[in-house]
Scaffold this motif. Structure first.
Motif, short mmCIF file in Angstrom:
data_model
loop_
_atom_site.label_atom_id
_atom_site.label_comp_id
_atom_site.label_asym_id
_atom_site.label_seq_id
_atom_site.Cartn_x
_atom_site.Cartn_y
_atom_site.Cartn_z
N ILE A 5 -84.12 -32.97 26.75
CA ILE A 5 -85.50 -32.04 26.92
C ILE A 5 -86.01 -32.13 25.60
O ILE A 5 -85.75 -31.41 24.61
CB ILE A 5 -85.36 -30.60 27.50
N VAL A 6 -87.23 -32.79 25.59
CA VAL A 6 -88.04 -33.03 24.24
C VAL A 6 -89.38 -32.11 24.45
O VAL A 6 -90.12 -32.29 25.20
CB VAL A 6 -88.31 -34.29 24.13
N LYS A 7 -89.44 -31.55 23.19
CA LYS A 7 -90.92 -30.61 23.12
C LYS A 7 -91.67 -31.21 22.14
O LYS A 7 -91.16 -31.62 20.89
CB LYS A 7 -90.76 -29.32 22.87
N THR A 8 -92.96 -31.14 22.28
CA THR A 8 -94.10 -31.77 21.13
C THR A 8 -95.37 -31.07 21.48
O THR A 8 -95.75 -30.73 22.48
CB THR A 8 -93.97 -33.14 20.99
N ASN A 9 -96.11 -31.03 20.56
CA ASN A 9 -97.45 -30.31 20.60
C ASN A 9 -98.22 -31.29 21.27
O ASN A 9 -98.23 -32.60 21.18
CB ASN A 9 -98.16 -30.09 19.08
N GLY A 10 -99.50 -30.73 21.89
CA GLY A 10 -100.35 -31.58 22.56
C GLY A 10 -101.59 -30.72 22.74
O GLY A 10 -101.71 -29.84 22.53
N SER A 207 -92.19 -39.48 35.68
CA SER A 207 -90.88 -38.56 35.46
C SER A 207 -91.67 -37.09 35.49
O SER A 207 -92.79 -36.91 34.93
CB SER A 207 -90.38 -38.92 34.06
N GLU A 208 -90.92 -36.04 35.73
CA GLU A 208 -91.36 -34.62 35.84
C GLU A 208 -91.47 -34.32 34.29
O GLU A 208 -90.67 -34.67 33.45
CB GLU A 208 -90.37 -33.86 36.61
N ALA A 209 -92.70 -33.52 34.15
CA ALA A 209 -93.04 -32.73 32.85
C ALA A 209 -93.31 -31.46 32.92
O ALA A 209 -93.74 -30.92 34.11
CB ALA A 209 -93.78 -33.69 32.16
N ARG A 210 -93.44 -30.70 32.03
CA ARG A 210 -93.70 -29.49 32.04
C ARG A 210 -94.87 -29.14 30.88
O ARG A 210 -95.02 -29.75 29.83
CB ARG A 210 -92.74 -28.33 31.71
N ILE A 211 -95.85 -28.30 31.09
CA ILE A 211 -96.82 -28.07 30.00
C ILE A 211 -97.02 -26.37 29.84
O ILE A 211 -97.05 -25.69 30.66
CB ILE A 211 -98.28 -28.73 30.20
N VAL A 212 -96.86 -26.21 28.43
CA VAL A 212 -96.85 -24.62 28.32
C VAL A 212 -98.25 -24.23 27.21
O VAL A 212 -98.43 -25.18 26.06
CB VAL A 212 -95.77 -23.94 27.69
N LEU A 213 -99.27 -23.67 27.76
CA LEU A 213 -100.40 -23.45 26.78
C LEU A 213 -100.19 -22.32 25.64
O LEU A 213 -99.69 -21.39 26.23
CB LEU A 213 -101.63 -23.29 27.56
N ARG A 251 -97.93 -42.99 22.43
CA ARG A 251 -98.75 -41.99 23.08
C ARG A 251 -98.28 -41.81 24.53
O ARG A 251 -98.00 -43.09 25.33
CB ARG A 251 -100.13 -42.45 23.05
N VAL A 252 -97.99 -40.76 25.08
CA VAL A 252 -97.70 -40.42 26.33
C VAL A 252 -98.70 -39.47 27.11
O VAL A 252 -99.12 -38.67 26.33
CB VAL A 252 -96.17 -40.04 26.42
N LYS A 253 -99.03 -39.48 28.28
CA LYS A 253 -100.02 -38.64 29.03
C LYS A 253 -99.33 -37.92 30.00
O LYS A 253 -98.44 -38.68 30.65
CB LYS A 253 -101.03 -39.63 29.55
N LEU A 254 -99.41 -36.63 30.10
CA LEU A 254 -98.85 -35.98 31.17
C LEU A 254 -99.94 -35.26 31.78
O LEU A 254 -100.71 -34.57 31.59
CB LEU A 254 -97.98 -34.58 30.49
N GLY A 271 -109.18 -28.99 25.62
CA GLY A 271 -109.26 -28.84 24.24
C GLY A 271 -108.52 -27.68 23.91
O GLY A 271 -108.07 -27.43 22.78
N VAL A 272 -107.70 -27.03 24.94
CA VAL A 272 -106.58 -26.01 24.63
C VAL A 272 -105.23 -26.77 24.27
O VAL A 272 -104.83 -27.82 24.68
CB VAL A 272 -106.52 -25.25 25.88
N ARG A 273 -104.84 -25.93 23.30
CA ARG A 273 -103.45 -26.86 22.67
C ARG A 273 -102.51 -25.96 23.30
O ARG A 273 -102.25 -24.98 24.00
CB ARG A 273 -103.64 -26.55 21.30
N GLY A 274 -101.11 -26.69 23.09
CA GLY A 274 -100.05 -26.28 23.80
C GLY A 274 -98.90 -26.92 23.55
O GLY A 274 -98.94 -28.12 22.75
N VAL A 275 -97.71 -27.01 24.35
CA VAL A 275 -96.65 -27.88 24.27
C VAL A 275 -96.32 -28.62 25.26
O VAL A 275 -96.52 -28.20 26.56
CB VAL A 275 -95.34 -26.95 24.05
N GLY A 276 -95.99 -29.88 25.18
CA GLY A 276 -95.61 -30.70 26.26
C GLY A 276 -94.38 -30.77 26.47
O GLY A 276 -93.42 -31.45 25.26
N ILE A 277 -93.48 -30.92 27.41
CA ILE A 277 -92.24 -31.07 27.53
C ILE A 277 -91.66 -32.18 28.56
O ILE A 277 -92.28 -32.16 29.65
CB ILE A 277 -91.46 -29.65 28.14
N VAL A 278 -91.11 -33.13 28.05
CA VAL A 278 -90.48 -34.03 29.06
C VAL A 278 -88.83 -34.01 29.01
O VAL A 278 -88.21 -33.65 28.21
CB VAL A 278 -90.81 -35.53 28.51
#
Length: 296
Positions: A5-10, A207-213, A251-254, A271-278
């Protein structure tokens, strides 16, 4: 956190579309403001063009004129057709009378000329009628062409979303193709992230992903990997870590589900920032803190 499981800013983004005038004119009115919510097909403004409006009136006048010509030609054909039938009858009757000597050859020749003249007259008027029909078709086509132009001067939103920028105001001149306002499609919202090649190689579209703002860390938003760039690129300048900047990233789009966006339409913002998880391994279960959690 499992290694797969990988997290990164987005940052949350949305498809942005410009609403433009296809033809030049003066912006007569704009019915929305910046921040207004618009629906697909909604009229948001209108460009006026006195030149095309005048051309439409002239074209409609041509249609009326050619229809009058057609009516006159049809009336003339009906009149000359009766004359032709009489001349034909006289000629055919003369053909029998001349055999018995009841009329002279001179009389029969005159009847022939009358018949031929009447036939030629009907054919000439029929040709005029055909020309009138053709003229009507051309005039109507011109009316339809100008009406389509005037229809294009009505500005309609192609998407459901929010007005981001109002670039021109009522009364200003609009150039052909110039954008008048910009709309964010809030039914096509996604987070853009950048991942190293090692992780991207194990990632599949769909693939499934998650977003946390950052603004709402208590919620976990479900998403889907909708795009993976084919070419590598350097990490964006917003990433300050030297090690990351030196790596080539993809570059990856969730993408967030459209139905979910419509359910929470009023709360959707870009424009809201958060974390994308794949997940680089679809068999790895999502941890408890990454289970979907949405606002009521």
């Amino acid at each position: 956190m499992p290694a797969s499981i990988v997290k990164t800013n987005g940052r949350i983004e949305a498809t942005q579309v410009d609403i433009s005038a296809k033809y030049a004119g003066r912006l007569a009115d704009v019915s929305v403001e910046e921040g207004s919510t618009v629906k697909v097909g909604q009229v948001v403004g209108r460009v006026s063009s006195p030149e095309y409006e005048a051309e439409l009136k002239a074209a409609q006048s041509d249609v009326d004129r050619t229809k009058q010509t057609l009516t006159q030609a049809e009336a003339e054909i009906a009149s000359r057709q009766s004359t032709l039938e009489f001349a034909k009858s006289e000629f055919e009757r003369g053909s029998e009378l001349i055999k018995t000597g009841a009329i002279t050859q001179k009389d029969q020749d005159q009847r022939r000329r009358n018949y031929e003249s009447s036939d030629a007259a009907v054919k000439a008027m029929s040709a005029q009628r055909d020309q009138a029909l053709s003229a009507i078709s051309k005039a109507q086509a011109e009316v339809e062409r100008i009406q389509s132009i005037l229809q294009e001067l009505v500005l309609v939103s192609p998407r459901t979303g929010r007005v981001q920028y109002l670039l021109l105001h009522s009364g200003e001149m609009v150039a052909a193709g110039a954008p008048v306002l910009t709309v964010l499609d809030l039914t096509d919202v996604y987070m853009t992230i950048f991942l190293p090649a090692a992780d991207v190689a194990k990632l599949g579209v769909g693939s499934e992903a998650r977003i946390v703002l950052d603004a709402a860390p208590q919620y976990v938003i479900p998403a889907t990997v909708s795009f993976v760039a084919a070419d590598a690129q350097f990490t964006p300048k917003t990433v300050e870590t030297k090690d990351e900047r030196e790596k080539l990233m993809f570059r990856v789009k969730l993408k967030i589900d459209q139905k979910l966006l419509l359910e929470h339409f009023s709360k959707v913002k870009t424009g809201v920032r958060g974390v994308g998880i794949v997940r680089t391994n679809s068999q790895t279960p999502w941890p408890e803190d990454l289970q979907v959690m949405l606002p009521k």
